[in-house]
Design a protein around this motif. Structure first.
Motif, PDB file in Angstrom:
ATOM      1  N   ARG A  16       0.931  -7.594  -2.615  1.00 33.83           N
ATOM      2  CA  ARG A  16       0.332  -8.250  -3.779  1.00 33.83           C
ATOM      3  C   ARG A  16       1.359  -8.417  -4.887  1.00 33.83           C
ATOM      4  O   ARG A  16       2.143  -7.505  -5.161  1.00 33.83           O
ATOM      5  N   HIS A  17       1.367  -9.549  -5.539  1.00 32.61           N
ATOM      6  CA  HIS A  17       2.235  -9.823  -6.676  1.00 32.61           C
ATOM      7  C   HIS A  17       1.363  -9.991  -7.914  1.00 32.61           C
ATOM      8  O   HIS A  17       0.344 -10.705  -7.883  1.00 32.61           O
ATOM      9  N   ALA A  18       1.753  -9.342  -9.000  1.00 33.21           N
ATOM     10  CA  ALA A  18       0.969  -9.416 -10.234  1.00 33.21           C
ATOM     11  C   ALA A  18       1.903  -9.205 -11.414  1.00 33.21           C
ATOM     12  O   ALA A  18       3.122  -9.007 -11.258  1.00 33.21           O
ATOM     13  N   ALA A  19       1.334  -9.227 -12.605  1.00 30.82           N
ATOM     14  CA  ALA A  19       2.106  -9.034 -13.834  1.00 30.82           C
ATOM     15  C   ALA A  19       2.068  -7.563 -14.248  1.00 30.82           C
ATOM     16  O   ALA A  19       1.123  -6.842 -13.920  1.00 30.82           O
ATOM     17  N   PRO A  20       3.119  -7.073 -14.967  1.00 33.52           N
ATOM     18  CA  PRO A  20       3.125  -5.682 -15.417  1.00 33.52           C
ATOM     19  C   PRO A  20       1.877  -5.291 -16.196  1.00 33.52           C
ATOM     20  O   PRO A  20       1.434  -4.141 -16.140  1.00 33.52           O
ATOM     21  N   ALA A  21       1.290  -6.238 -16.912  1.00 40.11           N
ATOM     22  CA  ALA A  21       0.090  -5.938 -17.699  1.00 40.11           C
ATOM     23  C   ALA A  21      -1.089  -5.563 -16.813  1.00 40.11           C
ATOM     24  O   ALA A  21      -2.073  -4.959 -17.289  1.00 40.11           O
ATOM     25  N   ASP A  22      -1.032  -5.894 -15.520  1.00 38.45           N
ATOM     26  CA  ASP A  22      -2.138  -5.601 -14.598  1.00 38.45           C
ATOM     27  C   ASP A  22      -2.053  -4.191 -13.998  1.00 38.45           C
ATOM     28  O   ASP A  22      -2.921  -3.803 -13.211  1.00 38.45           O
ATOM     29  N   ARG A  23      -1.032  -3.440 -14.370  1.00 39.31           N
ATOM     30  CA  ARG A  23      -0.785  -2.132 -13.747  1.00 39.31           C
ATOM     31  C   ARG A  23      -2.008  -1.212 -13.766  1.00 39.31           C
ATOM     32  O   ARG A  23      -2.470  -0.727 -12.718  1.00 39.31           O
ATOM     33  N   ASP A  24      -2.541  -0.929 -14.938  1.00 39.47           N
ATOM     34  CA  ASP A  24      -3.631   0.033 -15.060  1.00 39.47           C
ATOM     35  C   ASP A  24      -4.901  -0.456 -14.361  1.00 39.47           C
ATOM     36  O   ASP A  24      -5.631   0.330 -13.740  1.00 39.47           O
ATOM     37  N   ARG A  25      -5.173  -1.747 -14.451  1.00 39.32           N
ATOM     38  CA  ARG A  25      -6.368  -2.286 -13.798  1.00 39.32           C
ATOM     39  C   ARG A  25      -6.258  -2.141 -12.281  1.00 39.32           C
ATOM     40  O   ARG A  25      -7.234  -1.741 -11.605  1.00 39.32           O
ATOM     41  N   ILE A  26      -5.088  -2.416 -11.744  1.00 36.40           N
ATOM     42  CA  ILE A  26      -4.888  -2.308 -10.295  1.00 36.40           C
ATOM     43  C   ILE A  26      -5.066  -0.859  -9.835  1.00 36.40           C
ATOM     44  O   ILE A  26      -5.720  -0.585  -8.819  1.00 36.40           O
ATOM     45  N   LEU A  27      -4.516   0.063 -10.613  1.00 37.81           N
ATOM     46  CA  LEU A  27      -4.646   1.473 -10.248  1.00 37.81           C
ATOM     47  C   LEU A  27      -6.096   1.926 -10.322  1.00 37.81           C
ATOM     48  O   LEU A  27      -6.588   2.644  -9.447  1.00 37.81           O
ATOM     49  N   SER A  28      -6.791   1.528 -11.378  1.00 43.85           N
ATOM     50  CA  SER A  28      -8.192   1.930 -11.533  1.00 43.85           C
ATOM     51  C   SER A  28      -9.050   1.392 -10.398  1.00 43.85           C
ATOM     52  O   SER A  28      -9.920   2.097  -9.862  1.00 43.85           O
ATOM     53  N   GLU A  29      -8.823   0.142 -10.022  1.00 43.94           N
ATOM     54  CA  GLU A  29      -9.587  -0.445  -8.922  1.00 43.94           C
ATOM     55  C   GLU A  29      -9.319   0.310  -7.620  1.00 43.94           C
ATOM     56  O   GLU A  29     -10.253   0.592  -6.853  1.00 43.94           O
ATOM     57  N   TRP A  30      -8.060   0.642  -7.382  1.00 43.31           N
ATOM     58  CA  TRP A  30      -7.725   1.346  -6.142  1.00 43.31           C
ATOM     59  C   TRP A  30      -8.342   2.741  -6.117  1.00 43.31           C
ATOM     60  O   TRP A  30      -8.906   3.165  -5.098  1.00 43.31           O
ATOM     61  N   LEU A  31      -8.258   3.456  -7.220  1.00 44.40           N
ATOM     62  CA  LEU A  31      -8.832   4.801  -7.288  1.00 44.40           C
ATOM     63  C   LEU A  31     -10.345   4.755  -7.074  1.00 44.40           C
ATOM     64  O   LEU A  31     -10.923   5.638  -6.423  1.00 44.40           O
ATOM     65  N   ALA A  32     -10.997   3.729  -7.625  1.00 43.87           N
ATOM     66  CA  ALA A  32     -12.448   3.609  -7.469  1.00 43.87           C
ATOM     67  C   ALA A  32     -12.824   3.310  -6.021  1.00 43.87           C
ATOM     68  O   ALA A  32     -13.860   3.787  -5.523  1.00 43.87           O
ATOM     69  N   GLU A  33     -11.982   2.536  -5.327  1.00 46.19           N
ATOM     70  CA  GLU A  33     -12.278   2.158  -3.952  1.00 46.19           C
ATOM     71  C   GLU A  33     -11.916   3.244  -2.947  1.00 46.19           C
ATOM     72  O   GLU A  33     -12.463   3.274  -1.836  1.00 46.19           O
ATOM     73  N   HIS A  34     -10.991   4.121  -3.320  1.00 43.53           N
ATOM     74  CA  HIS A  34     -10.482   5.115  -2.374  1.00 43.53           C
ATOM     75  C   HIS A  34     -10.709   6.515  -2.949  1.00 43.53           C
ATOM     76  O   HIS A  34     -10.078   6.913  -3.931  1.00 43.53           O
ATOM     77  N   GLY A  35     -11.588   7.241  -2.316  1.00 43.34           N
ATOM     78  CA  GLY A  35     -11.887   8.584  -2.794  1.00 43.34           C
ATOM     79  C   GLY A  35     -10.827   9.598  -2.470  1.00 43.34           C
ATOM     80  O   GLY A  35     -10.857  10.728  -2.973  1.00 43.34           O
ATOM     81  N   GLU A  36      -9.902   9.247  -1.631  1.00 47.89           N
ATOM     82  CA  GLU A  36      -8.797  10.147  -1.305  1.00 47.89           C
ATOM     83  C   GLU A  36      -7.532   9.337  -1.146  1.00 47.89           C
ATOM     84  O   GLU A  36      -7.559   8.105  -1.161  1.00 47.89           O
ATOM     85  N   GLY A  37      -6.392  10.040  -0.997  1.00 45.09           N
ATOM     86  CA  GLY A  37      -5.111   9.357  -0.916  1.00 45.09           C
ATOM     87  C   GLY A  37      -4.360   9.463  -2.228  1.00 45.09           C
ATOM     88  O   GLY A  37      -4.895   9.886  -3.251  1.00 45.09           O
ATOM     89  N   VAL A  38      -3.090   9.082  -2.196  1.00 45.73           N
ATOM     90  CA  VAL A  38      -2.238   9.181  -3.382  1.00 45.73           C
ATOM     91  C   VAL A  38      -1.512   7.859  -3.605  1.00 45.73           C
ATOM     92  O   VAL A  38      -1.206   7.125  -2.661  1.00 45.73           O
ATOM     93  N   ALA A  39      -1.250   7.564  -4.880  1.00 49.54           N
ATOM     94  CA  ALA A  39      -0.520   6.363  -5.273  1.00 49.54           C
ATOM     95  C   ALA A  39       0.692   6.777  -6.088  1.00 49.54           C
ATOM     96  O   ALA A  39       0.797   7.914  -6.548  1.00 49.54           O
ATOM     97  N   CYS A  40       1.610   5.842  -6.264  1.00 45.78           N
ATOM     98  CA  CYS A  40       2.800   6.125  -7.074  1.00 45.78           C
ATOM     99  C   CYS A  40       3.244   4.867  -7.800  1.00 45.78           C
ATOM    100  O   CYS A  40       3.299   3.782  -7.199  1.00 45.78           O
TER     101      CYS A  40
END
Length: 724
Positions: free
Chosen positions: A637-661
């Motif tokens: 996926r390609h996006a703008a730096p301003a989308d960082r927090d939204r992308i992380l929040s969406e992923w955390l909401a969709e995935h109850g486990e796992g880790v991101a960086c």
């Protein structure tokens, strides 16, 4: 990891009616008693034997600890047995029946063989588990459809919370296909790749593949290079190889030096810290290069690239020897030493004789006592021992201010930090010790605060400390001898008083022997050895492509046998790696070198590799880019730096486990299940989701390309590139 923490209590034996299997509804077909009945019976036997073994070991440990400590060999043997029993008890307590990795059915028609993290035998001598490191277990890992290794089938288990939540059967022969139900369309290993990651490396012992196992079990003679790109399992191989070698190679066992494992960063060591204990191995020393030197913890990066290159040259290590020699130059003038009995004489030849008496190879600070004793011998040889008590003469000489001052200037105690800081603050000193340096190089190496240590200084500090030795060793030795002398004197008084009291038994005992046996060496302070100083019988170094020539000298000094496992990827060298591994290691000092290549990428989805490969090929056309064997179905996926927090929040909401960086954004504050790393610190790690922020800002040339490539290939499921 799928195992319980080591502090948890052991799995209790399974009562009647309980089961080791806890398969979800979608796997109901696998619950057929015809498929798992034999396993259930075997696991019950394992649970019963584990309970009995743990109970027996606990009793044995209590009995050993109640024994008197003893002295000499008896005490050593007791301590070794306590260590052995404790280690076995820890292994059995860490796992229950989930110590079983799987089973194999052999073509010879014998009973199935169950493979375990450790070996286990019941009271009747029946082998319930075969240790994964033994030759008997090798077919379980080595078998492929092309080379079945004598197997009809292999079953691997997935354990969660001490119960089996899935298992996979792999059949290797036509006969096996007729006898075994083929319930899976993929292997256990492939099926496990999509599982969510955690802050610690997952337990993968049960899914080691044939190409990895062959390297794990390779011999320890010489240097073995494990060359492979991202996701090929280099780190998995390195860690399991450490456990395998300690277990199987008699040259690396107890009292032989052991194994040192060197990782690239503290974050890496934290990530893998559970792996070796889960393999039942607690004797391997793990560290980073920084840990090898006392000053390493506070050392920062070298700010000047040119200075870093100069210090990376192995010849800078060679400068330490002449630097030390300048502190070992005998006086060239004669010295008259006045004593209460006579005037004694030390000429230049006498000084040279004394200084030449130091044992070859003995560190400077430790050799100082030898040289001093020779000086005293030369002086006392000038007097008649019958007229002057020699012990009184030596005591007087040791107190002679002029003699001790002259000797102290000629052969002083030297700290490694002082010697190296002098190189960076006294141009004439550096010029004399490193004559190959150009004048502008010498000027560049000078710095205003010579003790502002950088990572590039660590190899020199390490070499200096090895050549100089501990400046406090002599003082501690004298203190030890004084304490023992005091203890002997006290015990002598005890013996004399007993003999004076008229005890008949005491008259038969030799006074000196009794005095010596009564001396308690426990009055001496224990000296903590430097566990990382070596020598080690084998060294495993991960991300070895980053090591400079000077850093290699640090490791070679710790392994005289030159027995190494060198793990790395030339395409991940931040400062370039134009040589072959053979050329590189020969220059470093390793000549007996074999290379084993890993070419399959088990971790990184093909979608991510398709985006990452052009990045590294642009800078390193011949990069060893591995082939991904799976697809996540998720495009990059390609996006703008301003989308960082939204992308992380969406992923955390969709995935109850796992880790991101988030990589490359120092402004991001880590949160639960989301880390933040600089590109250069991401090596060896893996995450379900990787978010790269402005990767084009990582730098230019090889260094920038490598940082982007490494950061992108940390993703096991999704990669997001944020660019403005």
């Amino acid at each position: 990891m799928n195992t319980r923490p080591i502090s948890d209590s052991p799995t209790s034996p399974r009562s009647a009616g309980t089961t080791a299997f806890h398969l979800p509804e979608r796997l109901a077909a696998k619950s057929d008693p015809a498929l798992i009945g034999g396993d259930e019976h075997h696991f019950a036997a394992i649970a019963d034997t584990l309970e009995r073994s743990i109970s027996g070991l606990e009793e044995r440990l209590d009995e050993l600890r109640r024994r008197p400590g003893g002295h000499g060999q008896a005490g050593v043997e007791r301590d070794i047995e306590i260590h052995r029993v404790s280690a076995r008890l820890r292994a059995l307590r860490r796992f229950g029946v989930d110590a079983c990795l799987g089973r194999m059915v052999l073509a010879d028609g014998s009973e199935p063989v169950y493979i375990g993290r450790f070996g286990l035998t019941d009271a009747a001598g029946r082998r319930l588990l075969v240790d994964w490191r033994t030759p008997a277990a090798e077919p379980f890992f080595a078998a492929t459809h092309a080379h079945p290794s004598g197997l009809v089938s292999r079953r691997r288990y997935r354990w969660t919370g001490g119960r089996i939540t899935d298992y996979w059967d792999e059949v290797f022969t036509a006969e096996g296909l007729a006898r075994h139900a083929a319930l899976d369309d993929q292997s256990a290993f492939i099926a496990s790749l999509g599982a969510s990651r955690s802050p610690r490396m997952r337990d993968v012992l049960g899914t080691i593949q044939a190409d990895q196992d062959a390297i794990i079990r390779a011999g320890s003679r010489g240097a073995l290079v494990v060359d492979g790109g991202p996701g090929t399992g280099k780190t998995v191989v390195a860690l399991h190889r450490a456990a395998y070698l300690v277990y199987s190679d008699p040259h690396l066992g107890e009292g032989r030096g052991g194994v040192l494992f060197v990782g690239p960063s503290p974050a890496y060591l934290s990530y893998v810290e559970d792996v070796l204990p889960s393999l039942g191995e607690d004797s391997v020393q793990t560290c980073t290069l920084r840990d090898l030197v006392a000053e390493g913890g506070g050392a920062g990066p070298e700010p000047d690239a040119r200075v870093a290159r100069l210090k990376a040259d192995a010849r800078m290590i060679d400068a330490i020897e002449p630097a030390v020699r300048l502190y070992e130059e005998p006086p060239t003038e004669s010295l008259v030493v006045e004593t209460p009995w006579a005037e004694l004489w030390l000429g230049p030849q006498d000084w040279a004789e004394a200084f030449g008496s130091a044992e070859k190879g003995l560190p400077h600070n430790e050799a100082r006592d030898q040289v001093w004793e020779t000086v005293l011998d030369i002086l006392t040889d000038q007097v008649d021992g019958e007229e002057v008590p020699l012990h009184q003469m030596r005591r007087a000489l040791a107190r002679n201010e002029q003699l001790t001052r002259t000797f102290g200037r000629a052969w002083p105690l030297v700290e490694a930090s002082v010697l190296v800081s002098d190189l960076w603050s006294v141009p004439a000193y550096l010029r004399r010790c490193a004559p190959w340096l150009e004048p502008d190089d010498i000027e560049a190496l000078q710095r205003a605060v010579p003790t502002a240590w950088t990572i590039s200084d660590l190899p020199l500090l390490d070499a200096a400390r090895r050549r100089l030795g501990d400046p406090g060793a002599s003082r501690r030795r004298r203190e030890r001898e004084a304490k023992l002398a005091q203890e002997r004197e006290y015990m002598a008084q005890v013996v004399d008083r007993l003999k004076e009291a008229g005890d008949e038994m005491m008259q038969w005992l030799d006074g000196d022997d009794l005095r010596n046996s009564l001396v308690d060496e426990a009055v001496l302070d224990a000296v903590d050895p430097d566990l990382l100083a070596g020598p080690f019988a084998h060294v495993i170094v991960d991300e070895a492509q980053e090591l400079t020539d000077a850093q290699w000298r640090m490791l070679l000094a710790r392994c005289p046998s030159r027995s190494f496992t060198v793990v790395g990827d030339r395409a991940q060298a931040r400062h370039g790696f134009r040589e072959s591994w053979l050329e590189r290691l020969e220059r470093a000092g390793l000549t007996a070198v074999e290379i084993a290549s890993l070419t399959l990428n088990y971790r990184t989805p093909s979608e991510v590799m398709a985006e990452a490969e052009p990045v590294i090929r642009a800078a390193i056309p011949d990069a060893n880019v591995p082939t991904s064997i799976r697809s996540s179905g998720v495009p990059v996926r390609h996006a703008a730096p301003a989308d960082r927090d939204r992308i992380l929040s969406e992923w955390l909401a969709e995935h109850g486990e796992g880790v991101a960086c988030v990589i490359g954004d120092p402004s991001f504050t880590p949160r639960e299940r989301v880390r933040s790393l600089a590109p250069e610190l991401a090596k060896g790690l893996e995450f379900d989701l990787v978010v790269l922020v402005e990767p084009s800002f990582f730098g230019e040339g090889v260094e920038g390309a490598v940082d982007r490539y490494v950061a992108m290939t940390r993703a096991t499921e999704r990669l997001v590139l944020l660019e403005g």
